[in-house]
Scaffold this motif. Sequence first.
Motif, short mmCIF file in Angstrom:
data_model
loop_
_atom_site.label_atom_id
_atom_site.label_comp_id
_atom_site.label_asym_id
_atom_site.label_seq_id
_atom_site.Cartn_x
_atom_site.Cartn_y
_atom_site.Cartn_z
N UNK A 164 1.50 4.39 -3.81
CA UNK A 164 1.67 3.15 -4.72
C UNK A 164 0.91 2.00 -4.29
N UNK A 165 0.25 0.85 -4.87
CA UNK A 165 -0.04 -0.04 -4.38
C UNK A 165 0.83 -1.09 -3.50
N UNK A 166 0.34 -1.81 -2.48
CA UNK A 166 1.54 -2.59 -1.71
C UNK A 166 2.47 -3.30 -2.64
N UNK A 167 1.97 -3.75 -3.69
CA UNK A 167 3.30 -4.71 -4.40
C UNK A 167 4.21 -3.70 -4.90
N UNK A 168 3.68 -2.83 -5.88
CA UNK A 168 4.54 -1.67 -6.31
C UNK A 168 5.55 -1.17 -5.35
N UNK A 169 5.00 -0.89 -4.26
CA UNK A 169 5.59 -0.31 -3.05
C UNK A 169 7.08 -0.96 -2.71
N UNK A 170 6.89 -2.27 -2.61
CA UNK A 170 7.94 -3.06 -2.23
C UNK A 170 8.86 -3.10 -3.40
N UNK A 171 8.50 -3.09 -4.54
CA UNK A 171 9.33 -3.18 -5.69
C UNK A 171 10.09 -1.81 -5.83
N UNK A 172 9.36 -0.75 -5.46
CA UNK A 172 10.02 0.71 -5.87
C UNK A 172 11.13 0.92 -4.50
N UNK A 173 10.66 0.23 -3.47
CA UNK A 173 11.65 0.29 -2.15
C UNK A 173 12.92 -0.38 -2.67
N UNK A 174 12.89 -1.61 -3.28
CA UNK A 174 13.92 -2.20 -3.48
C UNK A 174 14.77 -1.38 -4.57
N UNK A 175 14.31 -0.67 -5.38
CA UNK A 175 14.80 -0.06 -6.50
C UNK A 175 15.45 1.08 -5.91
#
Length: 225
Positions: A164-175
């Motif tokens: 995943x790209x860095x932005x999505x990575x943070x989002x999915x991590x939280x999820x």
Amino acid sequence: DGSLELVKVTKRYGETLAVDAIDLRVPAGTYCCFLGPSGCGKSSTMRMIAGHEIASSGDIILGAQNITELAPAKRGTAMMFQNYALFPHLTVLDNVAFSLKMRGQSKAERYRKAGEVMELVDLTKFASRLPAQLSGGQQQRVALARALVTDPGILILDEPLSALDPFLRLKVRTELKRLQRELGISFLHVTHGQDEAMALADLVVIMKDGRIEQAASPQDVFHRP
Ligand code: ADP
Ligand code: ADP
């Protein structure tokens, strides 16, 4: 309960000793991150827990059951694959419901359960799309829903954020963290990122040369005096 215990679990591929008699206890409801250099045995360990490979020796216990040699669908574990492995000709809904079909549940029950899990990962509006009509991040959510629909006690994620790209990575991590807490099951998450492990893990397992070097809280692993 969903506590996992590995007892002297070993994997050999011919002359290669990939996993060397590891012992590990993961209490039910633990977010557990696995770290270590490429080739140290992380994926082999995950595949043995999920049943995609059988241990050469040792025992894998989930709750009160010895699952070492059970078929993947019978162990109470689920694995989300790196490449998502979705069926291209099936809709999102049918992809998610498919794992239940193999388990012999009625159509009504399959779609009810699939709908519930799709709600959980925010996929409801994509139910009738095909995988090719989704972004990478959305496809990953389908793969996640497909793993969760079987109500596993353990969800295994092998480098789920690396594509995943860095932005999505943070989002999915939280999820992922939210989901793990909400479901109260254990997640076993293989990663190369210390920051990822620091943010997510209750328990960090460091592997090296097929052995476990350390298994402790992220505070103890990353902030030692
Ligand atoms: P990691 O996930 O930490 O990168 P792996 O479990 O993939 O480590 O690999 C551990 C060791 O086992 C490596 O030396 C790797 O080359 C070897 N290995 C992994 N899978 C196989 C296989 N299917 N056949 C032969 N050797 C393998
Ligand atoms: P990882 O990202 O875990 O390091 P690899 O690229 O090492 O994965 O392995 C990818 C696939 O190739 C895995 O399914 C693994 O079983 C297989 N594999 C890895 N090493 C070997 C090997 N030495 N011989 C045969 N298959 C291997």
